[in-house]
Design an enzyme around this catalytic site. Sequence first.
Site, PDB file in Angstrom:
ATOM      1  N   THR A 258      38.716 -46.883 -10.563  1.00  0.00           N
ATOM      2  CA  THR A 258      37.960 -45.830 -11.176  1.00  0.00           C
ATOM      3  C   THR A 258      37.271 -45.856 -12.531  1.00  0.00           C
ATOM      4  O   THR A 258      37.767 -46.305 -13.734  1.00  0.00           O
ATOM      5  CB  THR A 258      38.456 -44.682 -11.286  1.00  0.00           C
ATOM      6  OG1 THR A 258      38.074 -43.216 -11.282  1.00  0.00           O
ATOM      7  CG2 THR A 258      39.867 -44.069 -12.157  1.00  0.00           C
ATOM      8  N   GLY A 259      36.105 -45.920 -11.892  1.00  0.00           N
ATOM      9  CA  GLY A 259      34.937 -45.842 -13.177  1.00  0.00           C
ATOM     10  C   GLY A 259      33.482 -46.046 -13.133  1.00  0.00           C
ATOM     11  O   GLY A 259      33.406 -45.962 -12.282  1.00  0.00           O
TER      12      GLY A 259
ATOM     13  N   THR B 144      36.962 -40.984  -8.693  1.00  0.00           N
ATOM     14  CA  THR B 144      36.519 -41.577  -7.838  1.00  0.00           C
ATOM     15  C   THR B 144      38.397 -41.252  -7.268  1.00  0.00           C
ATOM     16  O   THR B 144      38.817 -41.621  -8.398  1.00  0.00           O
ATOM     17  CB  THR B 144      36.163 -43.006  -7.656  1.00  0.00           C
ATOM     18  OG1 THR B 144      34.880 -42.766  -8.451  1.00  0.00           O
ATOM     19  CG2 THR B 144      36.444 -43.688  -7.151  1.00  0.00           C
TER      20      THR B 144
ATOM     21  N   GLY C 212      27.733 -48.319  -5.097  1.00  0.00           N
ATOM     22  CA  GLY C 212      29.264 -48.730  -6.545  1.00  0.00           C
ATOM     23  C   GLY C 212      29.979 -49.914  -5.925  1.00  0.00           C
ATOM     24  O   GLY C 212      29.616 -50.942  -5.944  1.00  0.00           O
ATOM     25  N   ASP C 213      31.348 -49.907  -7.144  1.00  0.00           N
ATOM     26  CA  ASP C 213      32.082 -50.432  -6.856  1.00  0.00           C
ATOM     27  C   ASP C 213      32.665 -50.349  -6.415  1.00  0.00           C
ATOM     28  O   ASP C 213      33.667 -51.485  -5.387  1.00  0.00           O
ATOM     29  CB  ASP C 213      32.582 -50.577  -8.455  1.00  0.00           C
ATOM     30  CG  ASP C 213      33.132 -49.079  -9.038  1.00  0.00           C
ATOM     31  OD1 ASP C 213      32.860 -48.581  -8.995  1.00  0.00           O
ATOM     32  OD2 ASP C 213      34.779 -49.579  -9.347  1.00  0.00           O
TER      33      ASP C 213
ATOM     34  N   GLY D 120      31.064 -47.577 -11.874  1.00  0.00           N
ATOM     35  CA  GLY D 120      30.563 -48.630 -10.697  1.00  0.00           C
ATOM     36  C   GLY D 120      29.599 -49.929 -11.557  1.00  0.00           C
ATOM     37  O   GLY D 120      30.332 -51.072 -11.038  1.00  0.00           O
TER      38      GLY D 120
END
Length: 302
Positions: free
Chosen positions: A221-222, A170, A200-201, A224
């Site tokens: 980023t990661g 991301t 996602g987030d 979500g």
Amino acid sequence: MISLVVHGGAWDIPDELVDAHKAGVHQALKIGWSVLTKGGTAVDAVEKAIMVLEDNETFDAGTGSFINMAGEVELDASIMNGRTFRAGAIAAVQNVKNPITLARKIMEESEHILLVGMGATRFAREHGVKTCSQDDLITNRELERWREIQSRKSFSTKDAFRRKKVPIDTVGAVAMDYQGNIASGTSTGGTPNKYPGRVGDSPLIGCGTYSDNEIGGVSTTGWGEAMIKVVMAKTVIDLMDRNGGDPEKAAQDGLKVLIRKAEGYGGVIALNNEGKIGIAHNTPRMARAWMTSEMRTPLVAI
Ligand code: GLY
């Protein structure tokens, strides 16, 4: 003071991909930085920097995004203007070349914040945002990954994230312009083999992106599903508000919340209302680049 920080994902980036990640975030920083130095707005810089990352096949955003279970690319993105408190986002949208540009259009030319799926693609067509075919977004690398996943008996994104082996590529950017205005944005193709319609987030204001001129800006980023549980971006903003405006400590403390409450992995970029930058990740590597008017040259790290 002007300030810009960009990220291109946080995970166990293998050695052979390090150069491409560093070059990608460096290029995005250069483009965003030239916007700021010419007097452009923080929103302009964030959009332009993220477009560079979306167009770079290295990253899981725009072209080169992960393919979902149905063999399609579905994109998520968001942008927030910390001066006006306006935000725009798209989720599970297909056939859009630069999702961040569509998110910005929604922020500036609609009364809504988040459009999803076909409605978002329709908005793109009506507002002159470049559309494209699925094939334009799908790369051979991702097609091979998708085929390999389909050949397995089972695939758990959760397990893969725990092993930090999912390429969490991301992308995102946070900027402060000469007027002291802050903006942030995030863009992603989500997770590999995601269920169609999974969001996602990244497009959720407060989870992937948040900006408030009075405090600062954040992009994450990661994984979500974990980021959403702890409302990651707003959590980091609140921590920064309470810790006297230290973006580095807020980013680190945010990740402590993420791991403790949601067993989550990823990274955070943040800047405060004075343009000071903070970056943290709890993954082996995170691609990032940053520059402020107090620095002579940009810094690129992984
Ligand atoms: N952070 C990107 C995603 O989980 O979709």
